[in-house]
Design a protein around this motif. Sequence first.
Motif, mmCIF file in Angstrom:
data_model
loop_
_atom_site.group_PDB
_atom_site.id
_atom_site.type_symbol
_atom_site.label_atom_id
_atom_site.label_comp_id
_atom_site.label_asym_id
_atom_site.label_seq_id
_atom_site.Cartn_x
_atom_site.Cartn_y
_atom_site.Cartn_z
ATOM 1 N N PRO A 1 -3.145 13.612 -3.946
ATOM 2 C CA PRO A 1 -2.646 12.202 -3.780
ATOM 3 C C PRO A 1 -3.526 11.528 -3.136
ATOM 4 O O PRO A 1 -4.639 11.538 -3.130
ATOM 5 C CB PRO A 1 -1.274 11.625 -3.248
ATOM 6 N N SER A 2 -3.657 9.985 -4.019
ATOM 7 C CA SER A 2 -4.569 8.878 -2.805
ATOM 8 C C SER A 2 -3.438 7.866 -2.827
ATOM 9 O O SER A 2 -2.428 8.120 -3.089
ATOM 10 C CB SER A 2 -5.329 8.282 -4.380
ATOM 11 N N PHE A 3 -4.345 6.947 -1.877
ATOM 12 C CA PHE A 3 -3.409 5.934 -0.888
ATOM 13 C C PHE A 3 -4.121 4.918 -1.289
ATOM 14 O O PHE A 3 -4.938 4.260 -1.386
ATOM 15 C CB PHE A 3 -3.722 6.062 0.368
ATOM 16 N N LEU B 1 0.879 -1.495 -0.195
ATOM 17 C CA LEU B 1 -0.668 -0.460 -0.067
ATOM 18 C C LEU B 1 1.433 1.240 -0.450
ATOM 19 O O LEU B 1 2.105 0.647 0.957
ATOM 20 C CB LEU B 1 -0.853 -0.601 1.289
ATOM 21 N N GLN C 1 0.907 6.224 -1.259
ATOM 22 C CA GLN C 1 0.303 7.145 -1.384
ATOM 23 C C GLN C 1 0.938 7.387 -3.071
ATOM 24 O O GLN C 1 1.928 7.226 -3.364
ATOM 25 C CB GLN C 1 0.825 8.168 -0.946
#
Lengths: 420, 420
Positions: free
Chosen positions: B187-189, B176, B178
């Motif tokens: 941004p997303s995770f 997982l 960023q």
Amino acid sequence: MSNLLKSWITSANSADTDFPLNNLPYGVFSIGDSDAHCGVAIGDMILDVTAAEEAGVLTPADVPVFDVPFWNDFMELGAEAWAAFRADLTAALAEGSEKQAALEPHLVAQSGATLHMPVAVSEYTDFYAGMQHAKNMGSIMRGSPDLPANWLHIPIGYNGRASTVVVSGTDIHRPLGQTKAPDTEMPSFGPCKRLDIELEMGAIVGTGSTMGQPISVDQADAMIFGYVLLNDWSARDIQGWEYQPLGPFQGKAFGTTISPWIVTAAALEDFRTATPPREKELLPYLAENKPGLYDINLEVTMQPKDAAKATTITRTNYSRMYYSAAQQLCHHAVCGCEMNAGDLLGSGTISGPTKDEFGSLLELSWAGREPFTLDTGETRSFIEDGDTLTLKGHAQGDGYRIGFGECRGTILPAVKNPFE
Amino acid sequence: MSNLLKSWITSANSADTDFPLNNLPYGVFSIGDSDAHCGVAIGDMILDVTAAEEAGVLTPADVPVFDVPFWNDFMELGAEAWAAFRADLTAALAEGSEKQAALEPHLVAQSGATLHMPVAVSEYTDFYAGMQHAKNMGSIMRGSPDLPANWLHIPIGYNGRASTVVVSGTDIHRPLGQTKAPDTEMPSFGPCKRLDIELEMGAIVGTGSTMGQPISVDQADAMIFGYVLLNDWSARDIQGWEYQPLGPFQGKAFGTTISPWIVTAAALEDFRTATPPREKELLPYLAENKPGLYDINLEVTMQPKDAAKATTITRTNYSRMYYSAAQQLCHHAVCGCEMNAGDLLGSGTISGPTKDEFGSLLELSWAGREPFTLDTGETRSFIEDGDTLTLKGHAQGDGYRIGFGECRGTILPAVKNPFE
């Protein structure tokens, strides 16, 4: 906020001591040629907990944990054991304690002790979490104070070198290395000409995480055993030539100094303070549920070799940081990176908003363009041979302080270049 | 060039075995639930040197060095002891050896053994010493194949994460992290979408250096105990968003896989080969006095979860590198950075000049713009869940090979995102 807790060791009852009963920081010491033992600072004394454990007076676990000269085995017992031992210590050293007679034989004077690394550093990671510092570095190194695009979203860090983390008082040779002046075609090799400090706090990871498993900020917070002062010595000319595209390497690898006493997170609990307002919302995994920074006053002094006294060159506070150690530790582990007891996380350089709060000489002298003047009348842009740099820090309570002791290092001349 | 040395263990006398008597690589193994022991691969067997030492048949030192499940204690004995033990082993396992009867009870079949990390990794550093790879990365990540300004002068490296270096056969969860797409503001995770390998060699430091003291390339060469295959798993989307300005961090920290057998520098001696001609003269400290690379054939296979067989996706050679491990180690220590037994140095990705020699999927698929086809007919740009990636390598002698065994890992799905 607590008041001063009174101890039967009267030197611990002063408003000026770094080490009142409220503090109880953990270190490692030796006397003369004897083996290094684990110890707890109290006033101007050290309680030899290795000896106290051996004598059965203080036994944090069923098996010995202080028979090794570092606190890692104790840390691995986990947070419940940390709290129980701190409670035992606090009671045992308090005024009126029944254990006074049993502990007195295990007290030694700090003045006669040599201090060693309190922790076997597993791995060392340095962060870049001070906004003013990041803006200053951008201005100086890249010509613009604009933050990197990721800075407001990621507690940026890089892996450092654990093998050269040393305890306060260890002399450091000016490093040799490769540099290149802007106006030359070829690089050259020789002693660093732009030697610097970075004023940081170090967080010590006390319990680990599992490879492949992320952790939350709250879990990370609970994993942090304590804090030290940290000087991330930096060779700016080596760093400037090497750091693109993969980051700092030899410009940082020659030495990192920490203060000798681990001030526990428990001792700092009353001094928690929140990170500053977010300029952009963080992704949920990094959100802070409780204040993650601490109100810790910091200062740096510089003393040339023959100067009678040191000059304070900066004063700032740990609460200036944009990211907490818990946020940094969470981010460090979020990809599944296993964290271990003894991992050391440097906060990043702590610089406040004005020049008198800048945390490196590069910033204080604006890359040498504005040399600063010491109390002796000498000027400095970077460190000269023989200069001693000392970091100090404390949290100020009501009538007591939680102090860190000193984080001190003297720069020795470069060793002879063996390649000439 | 030597010929095949004959052993009384007949499986070691084949031209196809990775482990003839000429090799004698060092590993750690266990059988069932028994304790892990140090072992030496010979043909299809393992000589249990922990048991042999305990029995007094092989005693490299006055004190036990194989009573721990890694080779660090043996390494710290130093180069003379390494040579003496290798000579003893070679004689003891040779045809006609008087020790055959004494050693036979300490042989176990490789087929029944579980292999473990052969070394306790002290610190892990990854380099960037492949010119074609650096040019490809420049083209893909920064739009130009131009090398960074320092590349021809410095064996560029960065500190990696030792805690997640694992032995061949260890499954790795998709990390997982960023990331940020170019066309979004925030941004997303989530799980990595561009998961990759890097084909590298790993050099294992056998004896340390002293803090503050530089070492020469020749000294560095003598400090290297041996080599392994190394897969520097890389999350390209995480790396791309995080790596400016301080280098790769979480994009690399979730796992690094090494092959289980340390092939000693002594076993590779006949296969030394010089680094390629310099495009710019190196500073004297980095000059190579003897050939520092090795002629080691390398290949990578990829096997989807349900595929009947693996597809070879690249073939290249360690001699493609621009800098040797000795040059890298010299540079690593030159500022005074203390090096220790058990330090692991990744060579950097090994990519030859043509596409069939590229050492990462990013290069093979040109960042996903040119997916490649497996023997099963499936296409790939990056790694999909369930894919197994395997590195293999050997030096080819006259009638024998010095093999490394396998460096294999299967990618498991990402763990559940705990922050949703």
